[in-house]
Design a protein around this motif. Structure first.
Motif, PDB file in Angstrom:
ATOM      1  N   ARG A 117      69.924  82.261 -61.995  1.00  0.00           N
ATOM      2  CA  ARG A 117      70.579  82.753 -63.557  1.00  0.00           C
ATOM      3  C   ARG A 117      70.873  82.253 -64.059  1.00  0.00           C
ATOM      4  O   ARG A 117      71.621  81.695 -64.625  1.00  0.00           O
ATOM      5  CB  ARG A 117      69.707  84.403 -63.577  1.00  0.00           C
ATOM      6  CG  ARG A 117      70.193  85.027 -64.739  1.00  0.00           C
ATOM      7  CD  ARG A 117      70.073  86.519 -64.547  1.00  0.00           C
ATOM      8  NE  ARG A 117      68.840  86.122 -64.400  1.00  0.00           N
ATOM      9  CZ  ARG A 117      68.616  88.168 -64.490  1.00  0.00           C
ATOM     10  NH1 ARG A 117      69.163  89.074 -64.426  1.00  0.00           N
ATOM     11  NH2 ARG A 117      66.875  87.966 -64.665  1.00  0.00           N
ATOM     12  N   ARG A 118      72.584  82.582 -63.268  1.00  0.00           N
ATOM     13  CA  ARG A 118      73.718  81.625 -63.721  1.00  0.00           C
ATOM     14  C   ARG A 118      73.121  80.280 -63.353  1.00  0.00           C
ATOM     15  O   ARG A 118      73.708  79.787 -64.847  1.00  0.00           O
ATOM     16  CB  ARG A 118      74.878  81.509 -62.045  1.00  0.00           C
ATOM     17  CG  ARG A 118      76.078  81.724 -62.812  1.00  0.00           C
ATOM     18  CD  ARG A 118      77.096  82.148 -62.039  1.00  0.00           C
ATOM     19  NE  ARG A 118      76.501  83.229 -60.941  1.00  0.00           N
ATOM     20  CZ  ARG A 118      76.843  83.005 -59.297  1.00  0.00           C
ATOM     21  NH1 ARG A 118      76.654  81.084 -59.032  1.00  0.00           N
ATOM     22  NH2 ARG A 118      76.296  83.538 -59.286  1.00  0.00           N
ATOM     23  N   THR A 119      72.786  79.742 -62.818  1.00  0.00           N
ATOM     24  CA  THR A 119      72.017  77.655 -63.755  1.00  0.00           C
ATOM     25  C   THR A 119      71.842  78.012 -65.010  1.00  0.00           C
ATOM     26  O   THR A 119      72.025  76.956 -65.429  1.00  0.00           O
ATOM     27  CB  THR A 119      71.576  77.041 -62.505  1.00  0.00           C
ATOM     28  OG1 THR A 119      72.099  77.667 -60.816  1.00  0.00           O
ATOM     29  CG2 THR A 119      71.377  75.898 -62.547  1.00  0.00           C
ATOM     30  N   ALA A 120      70.863  78.764 -65.457  1.00  0.00           N
ATOM     31  CA  ALA A 120      70.164  78.713 -66.329  1.00  0.00           C
ATOM     32  C   ALA A 120      71.342  78.943 -67.573  1.00  0.00           C
ATOM     33  O   ALA A 120      71.148  78.480 -68.408  1.00  0.00           O
ATOM     34  CB  ALA A 120      69.091  79.764 -65.976  1.00  0.00           C
ATOM     35  N   ILE A 121      72.035  80.146 -67.098  1.00  0.00           N
ATOM     36  CA  ILE A 121      72.815  80.211 -67.943  1.00  0.00           C
ATOM     37  C   ILE A 121      73.512  79.309 -69.143  1.00  0.00           C
ATOM     38  O   ILE A 121      74.084  78.510 -69.602  1.00  0.00           O
ATOM     39  CB  ILE A 121      73.716  81.676 -67.790  1.00  0.00           C
ATOM     40  CG1 ILE A 121      72.904  83.058 -68.043  1.00  0.00           C
ATOM     41  CG2 ILE A 121      74.665  82.166 -68.855  1.00  0.00           C
ATOM     42  CD1 ILE A 121      73.370  84.004 -67.168  1.00  0.00           C
ATOM     43  N   VAL A 122      75.208  78.606 -67.781  1.00  0.00           N
ATOM     44  CA  VAL A 122      75.299  77.740 -67.618  1.00  0.00           C
ATOM     45  C   VAL A 122      74.426  76.373 -68.698  1.00  0.00           C
ATOM     46  O   VAL A 122      75.204  75.845 -69.771  1.00  0.00           O
ATOM     47  CB  VAL A 122      76.209  76.838 -66.292  1.00  0.00           C
ATOM     48  CG1 VAL A 122      76.764  76.155 -65.998  1.00  0.00           C
ATOM     49  CG2 VAL A 122      76.743  78.288 -66.169  1.00  0.00           C
ATOM     50  N   THR A 123      73.330  76.437 -68.122  1.00  0.00           N
ATOM     51  CA  THR A 123      72.858  75.158 -68.898  1.00  0.00           C
ATOM     52  C   THR A 123      72.655  75.498 -69.986  1.00  0.00           C
ATOM     53  O   THR A 123      72.755  74.845 -71.407  1.00  0.00           O
ATOM     54  CB  THR A 123      72.087  74.760 -67.660  1.00  0.00           C
ATOM     55  OG1 THR A 123      71.916  74.922 -66.448  1.00  0.00           O
ATOM     56  CG2 THR A 123      70.943  73.130 -68.846  1.00  0.00           C
ATOM     57  N   LEU A 124      72.189  76.458 -70.354  1.00  0.00           N
ATOM     58  CA  LEU A 124      72.086  77.345 -71.573  1.00  0.00           C
ATOM     59  C   LEU A 124      73.217  76.955 -72.849  1.00  0.00           C
ATOM     60  O   LEU A 124      73.623  76.258 -73.627  1.00  0.00           O
ATOM     61  CB  LEU A 124      71.638  78.645 -72.061  1.00  0.00           C
ATOM     62  CG  LEU A 124      71.217  78.613 -73.192  1.00  0.00           C
ATOM     63  CD1 LEU A 124      70.015  78.086 -73.844  1.00  0.00           C
ATOM     64  CD2 LEU A 124      70.915  80.191 -73.320  1.00  0.00           C
ATOM     65  N   VAL A 125      74.640  77.523 -72.047  1.00  0.00           N
ATOM     66  CA  VAL A 125      75.112  77.406 -72.987  1.00  0.00           C
ATOM     67  C   VAL A 125      76.328  76.142 -73.723  1.00  0.00           C
ATOM     68  O   VAL A 125      76.382  75.201 -74.238  1.00  0.00           O
ATOM     69  CB  VAL A 125      76.940  78.574 -72.232  1.00  0.00           C
ATOM     70  CG1 VAL A 125      77.623  77.716 -73.001  1.00  0.00           C
ATOM     71  CG2 VAL A 125      76.177  79.762 -72.297  1.00  0.00           C
ATOM     72  N   THR A 126      76.053  74.818 -72.396  1.00  0.00           N
ATOM     73  CA  THR A 126      76.812  73.580 -72.360  1.00  0.00           C
ATOM     74  C   THR A 126      75.819  72.772 -73.589  1.00  0.00           C
ATOM     75  O   THR A 126      76.439  72.662 -74.262  1.00  0.00           O
ATOM     76  CB  THR A 126      76.369  72.766 -70.984  1.00  0.00           C
ATOM     77  OG1 THR A 126      76.487  73.668 -69.963  1.00  0.00           O
ATOM     78  CG2 THR A 126      76.914  72.177 -70.897  1.00  0.00           C
ATOM     79  N   THR A 127      74.501  73.518 -73.419  1.00  0.00           N
ATOM     80  CA  THR A 127      73.807  72.449 -74.105  1.00  0.00           C
ATOM     81  C   THR A 127      74.372  72.700 -75.647  1.00  0.00           C
ATOM     82  O   THR A 127      73.909  72.258 -76.711  1.00  0.00           O
ATOM     83  CB  THR A 127      72.249  72.801 -73.836  1.00  0.00           C
ATOM     84  OG1 THR A 127      71.842  72.896 -73.442  1.00  0.00           O
ATOM     85  CG2 THR A 127      71.305  72.711 -74.957  1.00  0.00           C
ATOM     86  N   LEU A 128      74.219  74.748 -76.044  1.00  0.00           N
ATOM     87  CA  LEU A 128      74.321  74.781 -77.395  1.00  0.00           C
ATOM     88  C   LEU A 128      75.723  74.693 -78.025  1.00  0.00           C
ATOM     89  O   LEU A 128      76.057  73.852 -78.907  1.00  0.00           O
ATOM     90  CB  LEU A 128      74.467  76.611 -76.978  1.00  0.00           C
ATOM     91  CG  LEU A 128      72.957  77.057 -77.225  1.00  0.00           C
ATOM     92  CD1 LEU A 128      72.938  78.467 -77.295  1.00  0.00           C
ATOM     93  CD2 LEU A 128      72.237  76.655 -78.606  1.00  0.00           C
ATOM     94  N   VAL A 129      76.529  74.641 -77.118  1.00  0.00           N
ATOM     95  CA  VAL A 129      78.261  73.960 -77.684  1.00  0.00           C
ATOM     96  C   VAL A 129      78.143  72.540 -77.432  1.00  0.00           C
ATOM     97  O   VAL A 129      78.673  71.834 -78.997  1.00  0.00           O
ATOM     98  CB  VAL A 129      78.623  74.093 -76.061  1.00  0.00           C
ATOM     99  CG1 VAL A 129      80.169  73.304 -76.043  1.00  0.00           C
ATOM    100  CG2 VAL A 129      79.579  75.852 -76.120  1.00  0.00           C
ATOM    101  N   ALA A 130      77.009  71.744 -76.927  1.00  0.00           N
ATOM    102  CA  ALA A 130      77.007  70.228 -77.594  1.00  0.00           C
ATOM    103  C   ALA A 130      76.574  69.500 -78.810  1.00  0.00           C
ATOM    104  O   ALA A 130      77.019  69.301 -79.501  1.00  0.00           O
ATOM    105  CB  ALA A 130      76.618  69.670 -76.235  1.00  0.00           C
TER     106      ALA A 130
END
Ligand code: HEC
Ligand SMILES: [Cu+2]
Length: 328
Positions: free
Chosen positions: A6-19
Protein backbone atom coordinates in the motif's frame (compact mmCIF):
# COMPACT_ATOMS: atom_id res chain seq x y z
CA UNK A 1 -3.35 -5.14 0.89
CA UNK A 2 -0.16 -5.56 2.93
CA UNK A 3 1.09 -2.26 4.40
CA UNK A 4 4.30 -2.35 2.32
CA UNK A 5 2.47 -2.70 -0.97
CA UNK A 6 0.00 0.00 0.00
CA UNK A 7 2.81 2.41 0.88
CA UNK A 8 4.48 1.75 -2.47
CA UNK A 9 1.18 2.32 -4.26
CA UNK A 10 0.55 5.62 -2.48
CA UNK A 11 4.09 6.88 -3.09
CA UNK A 12 3.84 5.97 -6.78
CA UNK A 13 0.47 7.71 -7.10
CA UNK A 14 1.65 10.90 -5.35
CA UNK A 15 4.89 11.03 -7.37
CA UNK A 16 2.97 10.58 -10.61
CA UNK A 17 0.49 13.33 -9.72
CA UNK A 18 3.26 15.75 -8.72
CA UNK A 19 5.17 15.01 -11.95
CA UNK A 20 2.00 15.50 -14.01
CA UNK A 21 1.18 18.79 -12.28
CA UNK A 22 4.75 20.05 -12.73
CA UNK A 23 4.80 19.15 -16.44
CA UNK A 24 1.43 20.80 -17.02
CA UNK A 25 2.59 23.94 -15.22
CA UNK A 26 5.73 24.13 -17.35
CA UNK A 27 3.72 23.57 -20.53
CA UNK A 28 1.32 26.34 -19.55
CA UNK A 29 4.07 28.79 -18.68
CA UNK A 30 6.06 28.43 -21.92
CA UNK A 31 5.28 30.24 -25.20
CA UNK A 32 1.68 29.54 -26.17
CA UNK A 33 1.01 27.24 -23.22
CA UNK A 34 -0.65 24.08 -24.48
CA UNK A 35 -1.09 25.78 -27.86
CA UNK A 36 1.67 26.10 -30.50
CA UNK A 37 2.70 29.73 -29.94
CA UNK A 38 1.02 32.63 -31.67
CA UNK A 39 -0.26 32.57 -35.24
CA UNK A 40 0.43 35.59 -37.45
CA UNK A 41 -0.49 34.29 -40.89
CA UNK A 42 -3.78 32.86 -42.23
CA UNK A 43 -2.29 29.39 -42.75
CA UNK A 44 -0.90 29.39 -39.21
CA UNK A 45 -4.37 30.31 -37.92
CA UNK A 46 -5.84 27.30 -39.68
CA UNK A 47 -3.16 25.03 -38.25
CA UNK A 48 -4.16 26.36 -34.82
CA UNK A 49 -7.82 25.62 -35.45
CA UNK A 50 -7.02 22.05 -36.47
CA UNK A 51 -4.76 21.70 -33.43
CA UNK A 52 -7.50 22.88 -31.05
CA UNK A 53 -10.14 20.73 -32.76
CA UNK A 54 -8.03 17.59 -32.33
CA UNK A 55 -7.00 18.64 -28.81
CA UNK A 56 -10.68 18.68 -27.74
CA UNK A 57 -11.22 15.06 -28.83
CA UNK A 58 -7.93 13.77 -27.51
CA UNK A 59 -8.55 15.67 -24.25
CA UNK A 60 -11.98 14.09 -23.79
CA UNK A 61 -10.62 10.65 -24.67
CA UNK A 62 -7.66 11.05 -22.28
CA UNK A 63 -9.87 12.06 -19.37
CA UNK A 64 -12.48 9.41 -20.25
CA UNK A 65 -10.05 6.51 -20.59
CA UNK A 66 -7.90 7.43 -17.60
CA UNK A 67 -11.00 8.18 -15.51
CA UNK A 68 -12.54 4.78 -16.24
CA UNK A 69 -9.16 3.14 -15.64
CA UNK A 70 -8.81 4.73 -12.19
CA UNK A 71 -12.48 4.04 -11.33
CA UNK A 72 -12.03 0.36 -12.27
CA UNK A 73 -8.80 0.07 -10.33
CA UNK A 74 -10.62 1.24 -7.22
CA UNK A 75 -13.95 -0.51 -7.81
CA UNK A 76 -12.51 -3.90 -8.74
CA UNK A 77 -9.49 -3.94 -6.43
CA UNK A 78 -8.83 -7.31 -4.83
CA UNK A 79 -9.75 -6.16 -1.32
CA UNK A 80 -10.23 -9.15 0.92
CA UNK A 81 -10.74 -11.68 -1.87
CA UNK A 82 -8.12 -14.40 -2.01
CA UNK A 83 -5.32 -13.97 -4.55
CA UNK A 84 -6.41 -17.06 -6.45
CA UNK A 85 -10.10 -16.04 -6.84
CA UNK A 86 -11.25 -16.08 -10.50
CA UNK A 87 -13.11 -13.04 -11.84
CA UNK A 88 -16.50 -13.45 -13.57
CA UNK A 89 -16.10 -14.71 -17.16
CA UNK A 90 -17.96 -12.34 -19.53
CA UNK A 91 -18.37 -13.11 -23.22
CA UNK A 92 -19.54 -10.42 -25.62
CA UNK A 93 -21.70 -7.35 -25.12
CA UNK A 94 -23.47 -6.30 -28.31
CA UNK A 95 -24.25 -2.77 -27.19
CA UNK A 96 -20.76 -2.03 -25.85
CA UNK A 97 -19.13 -3.41 -28.98
CA UNK A 98 -21.28 -1.25 -31.22
CA UNK A 99 -20.50 1.84 -29.12
CA UNK A 100 -16.75 1.32 -29.15
CA UNK A 101 -16.78 0.74 -32.88
CA UNK A 102 -19.09 3.55 -33.91
CA UNK A 103 -17.69 6.23 -31.59
CA UNK A 104 -14.08 6.12 -32.91
CA UNK A 105 -15.40 6.05 -36.48
CA UNK A 106 -17.45 9.18 -35.81
CA UNK A 107 -14.51 10.92 -34.09
CA UNK A 108 -12.07 10.07 -36.90
CA UNK A 109 -14.60 11.12 -39.55
CA UNK A 110 -15.14 14.46 -37.77
CA UNK A 111 -11.38 15.10 -37.53
CA UNK A 112 -10.86 14.02 -41.14
CA UNK A 113 -13.68 16.24 -42.43
CA UNK A 114 -12.46 19.27 -40.48
CA UNK A 115 -8.93 18.74 -41.83
CA UNK A 116 -10.14 18.42 -45.42
CA UNK A 117 -11.97 21.72 -45.05
CA UNK A 118 -8.96 23.51 -43.55
CA UNK A 119 -6.13 21.96 -45.57
CA UNK A 120 -6.47 23.91 -48.84
CA UNK A 121 -6.23 27.19 -46.91
CA UNK A 122 -3.05 25.95 -45.24
CA UNK A 123 -1.31 24.68 -48.36
CA UNK A 124 -2.42 27.23 -50.94
CA UNK A 125 -1.96 30.97 -50.77
CA UNK A 126 -5.13 33.02 -51.26
CA UNK A 127 -5.65 34.36 -54.78
CA UNK A 128 -4.14 37.81 -55.07
CA UNK A 129 -3.27 40.15 -57.91
CA UNK A 130 0.20 39.48 -59.31
CA UNK A 131 1.33 42.92 -58.16
CA UNK A 132 0.48 41.94 -54.59
CA UNK A 133 2.49 38.74 -54.66
CA UNK A 134 6.13 38.26 -53.91
CA UNK A 135 8.11 35.06 -54.31
CA UNK A 136 11.30 34.66 -52.34
CA UNK A 137 13.70 31.75 -52.59
CA UNK A 138 14.87 30.55 -49.18
CA UNK A 139 18.21 28.71 -49.35
CA UNK A 140 19.51 26.66 -46.44
CA UNK A 141 23.31 26.54 -46.09
CA UNK A 142 25.76 25.60 -43.34
CA UNK A 143 25.06 27.77 -41.30
CA UNK A 144 23.08 30.60 -42.81
CA UNK A 145 19.83 31.40 -44.60
CA UNK A 146 20.11 33.14 -47.96
CA UNK A 147 17.10 34.91 -49.49
CA UNK A 148 16.72 35.74 -53.20
CA UNK A 149 14.16 38.36 -54.18
CA UNK A 150 12.32 38.81 -57.50
CA UNK A 151 14.65 41.62 -58.68
CA UNK A 152 17.76 39.54 -57.98
CA UNK A 153 18.51 41.22 -54.65
CA UNK A 154 19.96 38.99 -51.93
CA UNK A 155 20.00 39.10 -48.16
CA UNK A 156 21.35 36.80 -45.50
CA UNK A 157 19.73 35.78 -42.20
CA UNK A 158 17.17 38.58 -42.54
CA UNK A 159 14.20 38.14 -44.84
CA UNK A 160 12.55 41.47 -45.63
CA UNK A 161 8.92 41.12 -46.70
CA UNK A 162 5.94 43.34 -47.51
CA UNK A 163 3.23 43.54 -44.83
CA UNK A 164 -0.28 42.18 -45.33
CA UNK A 165 0.57 40.72 -48.74
CA UNK A 166 1.07 37.18 -49.88
CA UNK A 167 4.73 36.18 -49.76
CA UNK A 168 5.45 32.84 -51.43
CA UNK A 169 8.52 31.02 -50.19
CA UNK A 170 10.40 28.41 -52.18
CA UNK A 171 12.63 26.51 -49.81
CA UNK A 172 15.66 24.79 -51.34
CA UNK A 173 18.86 23.00 -50.33
CA UNK A 174 21.98 21.75 -52.15
CA UNK A 175 23.52 18.32 -52.54
CA UNK A 176 26.96 19.56 -51.49
CA UNK A 177 25.42 20.79 -48.24
CA UNK A 178 23.37 19.04 -45.55
CA UNK A 179 19.62 19.17 -44.91
CA UNK A 180 18.12 22.17 -43.13
CA UNK A 181 14.58 23.08 -42.15
CA UNK A 182 13.03 26.53 -42.48
CA UNK A 183 10.80 27.25 -39.50
CA UNK A 184 9.03 30.49 -38.62
CA UNK A 185 6.86 29.38 -35.67
CA UNK A 186 4.45 32.32 -36.06
CA UNK A 187 3.77 31.30 -39.67
CA UNK A 188 3.04 27.64 -38.96
CA UNK A 189 4.97 24.60 -40.12
CA UNK A 190 8.53 23.59 -40.85
CA UNK A 191 9.74 23.23 -44.44
CA UNK A 192 12.74 21.10 -45.31
CA UNK A 193 15.55 22.73 -47.29
CA UNK A 194 16.75 19.64 -49.14
CA UNK A 195 18.43 18.99 -52.50
CA UNK A 196 16.32 18.04 -55.50
CA UNK A 197 12.98 19.26 -54.27
CA UNK A 198 11.53 22.75 -53.84
CA UNK A 199 9.22 23.00 -50.85
CA UNK A 200 6.66 25.75 -51.25
CA UNK A 201 4.89 27.67 -48.55
CA UNK A 202 3.64 31.19 -48.00
CA UNK A 203 2.66 33.75 -45.40
CA UNK A 204 0.76 36.99 -45.12
CA UNK A 205 1.65 38.82 -41.94
CA UNK A 206 1.30 42.23 -40.29
CA UNK A 207 4.41 44.42 -39.97
CA UNK A 208 6.67 43.10 -37.19
CA UNK A 209 9.81 41.03 -36.71
CA UNK A 210 9.37 37.27 -36.55
CA UNK A 211 11.86 34.70 -35.38
CA UNK A 212 13.01 31.97 -37.77
CA UNK A 213 15.07 28.88 -36.98
CA UNK A 214 16.76 25.99 -38.65
CA UNK A 215 14.79 23.04 -37.27
CA UNK A 216 17.14 20.32 -38.50
CA UNK A 217 20.29 19.49 -36.54
CA UNK A 218 22.71 20.37 -39.33
CA UNK A 219 26.18 20.51 -37.81
CA UNK A 220 28.46 22.22 -35.36
CA UNK A 221 26.92 25.73 -35.57
CA UNK A 222 23.30 24.65 -36.06
CA UNK A 223 22.31 26.57 -32.92
CA UNK A 224 23.41 29.82 -34.61
CA UNK A 225 21.38 29.16 -37.74
CA UNK A 226 18.54 31.51 -36.96
CA UNK A 227 17.09 34.42 -38.89
CA UNK A 228 14.56 37.24 -38.69
CA UNK A 229 11.59 37.81 -40.94
CA UNK A 230 11.39 41.59 -41.05
CA UNK A 231 7.89 42.46 -42.30
CA UNK A 232 7.52 46.13 -43.29
CA UNK A 233 5.08 48.28 -45.30
CA UNK A 234 5.30 47.66 -49.07
CA UNK A 235 6.99 51.02 -49.77
CA UNK A 236 9.76 50.18 -47.33
CA UNK A 237 10.11 46.74 -48.87
CA UNK A 238 10.43 48.23 -52.37
CA UNK A 239 13.00 50.73 -51.08
CA UNK A 240 14.99 47.87 -49.56
CA UNK A 241 14.98 45.97 -52.86
CA UNK A 242 16.25 48.90 -54.90
CA UNK A 243 18.85 49.83 -52.30
CA UNK A 244 20.22 46.29 -52.41
CA UNK A 245 20.99 46.81 -56.10
CA UNK A 246 23.06 49.96 -55.39
CA UNK A 247 26.68 50.34 -54.25
CA UNK A 248 25.55 50.94 -50.66
CA UNK A 249 23.46 47.78 -50.90
CA UNK A 250 26.48 45.79 -52.06
CA UNK A 251 28.36 46.88 -48.95
CA UNK A 252 25.34 45.95 -46.79
CA UNK A 253 25.26 42.52 -48.40
CA UNK A 254 29.00 42.13 -47.80
CA UNK A 255 28.49 42.93 -44.13
CA UNK A 256 25.65 40.38 -43.90
CA UNK A 257 27.83 37.77 -45.59
CA UNK A 258 30.60 38.44 -43.07
CA UNK A 259 28.36 38.39 -39.97
CA UNK A 260 25.87 35.78 -41.19
CA UNK A 261 28.28 33.36 -42.86
CA UNK A 262 31.93 33.84 -41.83
CA UNK A 263 31.37 34.93 -38.22
CA UNK A 264 29.44 31.76 -37.50
CA UNK A 265 32.91 30.17 -37.42
CA UNK A 266 35.52 32.92 -37.43
CA UNK A 267 36.64 35.76 -35.18
CA UNK A 268 39.05 38.45 -36.24
CA UNK A 269 41.43 38.26 -33.31
CA UNK A 270 41.15 34.73 -31.92
CA UNK A 271 40.70 31.15 -33.01
CA UNK A 272 37.08 29.98 -32.95
CA UNK A 273 35.83 27.07 -35.10
CA UNK A 274 38.21 28.32 -37.78
CA UNK A 275 41.40 30.40 -37.49
CA UNK A 276 41.50 34.10 -36.58
CA UNK A 277 41.14 36.09 -39.78
CA UNK A 278 42.52 39.56 -39.08
CA UNK A 279 45.14 40.37 -41.70
CA UNK A 280 44.56 37.10 -43.54
CA UNK A 281 45.40 38.33 -47.03
CA UNK A 282 42.70 36.14 -48.61
CA UNK A 283 40.10 38.59 -47.27
CA UNK A 284 41.29 41.08 -49.88
CA UNK A 285 42.24 38.64 -52.66
CA UNK A 286 39.45 38.10 -55.13
CA UNK A 287 40.82 34.93 -56.77
CA UNK A 288 42.12 33.11 -53.71
CA UNK A 289 38.99 33.87 -51.69
CA UNK A 290 36.74 32.63 -54.49
CA UNK A 291 38.61 29.30 -54.65
CA UNK A 292 38.27 28.92 -50.87
CA UNK A 293 34.55 29.79 -50.79
CA UNK A 294 33.65 27.55 -53.71
CA UNK A 295 35.65 24.51 -52.59
CA UNK A 296 35.92 24.82 -48.83
CA UNK A 297 39.07 23.62 -47.10
CA UNK A 298 39.46 20.96 -44.43
CA UNK A 299 36.69 21.54 -41.90
CA UNK A 300 35.44 24.66 -43.71
CA UNK A 301 32.42 23.85 -45.90
CA UNK A 302 32.15 25.38 -49.41
CA UNK A 303 29.96 28.17 -48.03
CA UNK A 304 29.98 30.17 -51.28
CA UNK A 305 29.76 27.36 -53.84
CA UNK A 306 26.66 28.81 -55.53
CA UNK A 307 27.53 32.49 -55.03
CA UNK A 308 27.68 34.75 -58.05
CA UNK A 309 30.77 36.85 -58.77
CA UNK A 310 28.84 39.86 -57.46
CA UNK A 311 28.24 38.11 -54.15
CA UNK A 312 31.97 37.47 -53.76
CA UNK A 313 32.74 41.07 -54.75
CA UNK A 314 30.26 42.21 -52.08
CA UNK A 315 32.07 40.16 -49.42
CA UNK A 316 35.47 41.58 -50.39
CA UNK A 317 34.12 45.13 -50.46
CA UNK A 318 33.45 44.60 -46.76
CA UNK A 319 36.28 42.30 -45.61
CA UNK A 320 39.19 44.15 -47.23
CA UNK A 321 39.07 46.56 -44.26
CA UNK A 322 40.36 43.71 -42.05
CA UNK A 323 43.61 43.43 -43.98
CA UNK A 324 46.28 45.97 -43.04
CA UNK A 325 47.40 48.04 -46.03
CA UNK A 326 50.66 46.65 -47.37
CA UNK A 327 50.55 43.98 -44.66
CA UNK A 328 50.80 40.22 -44.95
C1 HEC B 1 31.43 26.15 -40.72
C2 HEC B 1 32.49 26.97 -40.28
C3 HEC B 1 33.11 27.98 -41.21
C4 HEC B 1 32.49 28.96 -41.92
C5 HEC B 1 31.00 29.24 -42.00
C6 HEC B 1 33.53 29.71 -42.56
N1 HEC B 1 34.74 29.15 -42.28
FE1 HEC B 1 36.52 29.78 -42.96
N2 HEC B 1 37.44 28.25 -42.04
C7 HEC B 1 36.82 27.32 -41.25
C8 HEC B 1 37.81 26.36 -40.81
C9 HEC B 1 37.54 25.18 -39.91
C10 HEC B 1 39.02 26.74 -41.38
C11 HEC B 1 40.36 26.01 -41.31
C12 HEC B 1 40.42 25.16 -42.55
C13 HEC B 1 41.55 24.16 -42.57
O1 HEC B 1 41.53 23.25 -41.75
O2 HEC B 1 42.43 24.32 -43.41
C14 HEC B 1 38.77 27.95 -42.14
C15 HEC B 1 39.72 28.64 -42.84
C16 HEC B 1 39.52 29.89 -43.42
C17 HEC B 1 40.53 30.73 -43.97
C18 HEC B 1 42.00 30.48 -43.91
C19 HEC B 1 42.47 29.81 -45.14
C20 HEC B 1 43.96 29.80 -45.14
O3 HEC B 1 44.51 28.81 -45.64
O4 HEC B 1 44.55 30.75 -44.63
C21 HEC B 1 39.93 31.84 -44.47
C22 HEC B 1 40.58 33.04 -45.14
C23 HEC B 1 38.52 31.68 -44.24
N3 HEC B 1 38.31 30.48 -43.60
C24 HEC B 1 37.59 32.59 -44.64
C25 HEC B 1 36.22 32.42 -44.45
C26 HEC B 1 35.27 33.36 -44.93
C27 HEC B 1 35.55 34.63 -45.67
C28 HEC B 1 34.04 32.86 -44.59
C29 HEC B 1 32.70 33.47 -44.88
C30 HEC B 1 32.37 33.69 -46.24
C31 HEC B 1 34.28 31.61 -43.88
N4 HEC B 1 35.61 31.38 -43.82
C32 HEC B 1 33.29 30.80 -43.36
C33 HEC B 1 35.49 27.28 -40.91
C34 HEC B 1 34.52 28.10 -41.45
CU1 LIG C 1 20.58 24.15 -40.57
Amino acid sequence: MPAGVRRTAIVTLVTTLVALAATTAVAYAGNGGLLPGEAHSPNAHRIHQVYVFILIFTGIILVGVEGVLIAFIIKYRRGKRPRTAEGPQIHGSGRLEIIWTVLPVVVLAAIGAFLLVKLPGIANAPKAAAADQTTVTVEGHQFYWLFRYPNGAISIDRLVAPADQVVNEEVVGYDYDVNHSWWVPDFGGKYDAIPGHTNKTWFKAPAADYVARCAELCGIQHALMDATVHVVPRTQYDAFLSKRKSAAGTYDLGREEWTGVCQKCHRLGSKYIGPALRNNSLLAQRKGLEVLLRNGQGQMPPVGKNWSGAQIDALISYTKQFVAKGGS
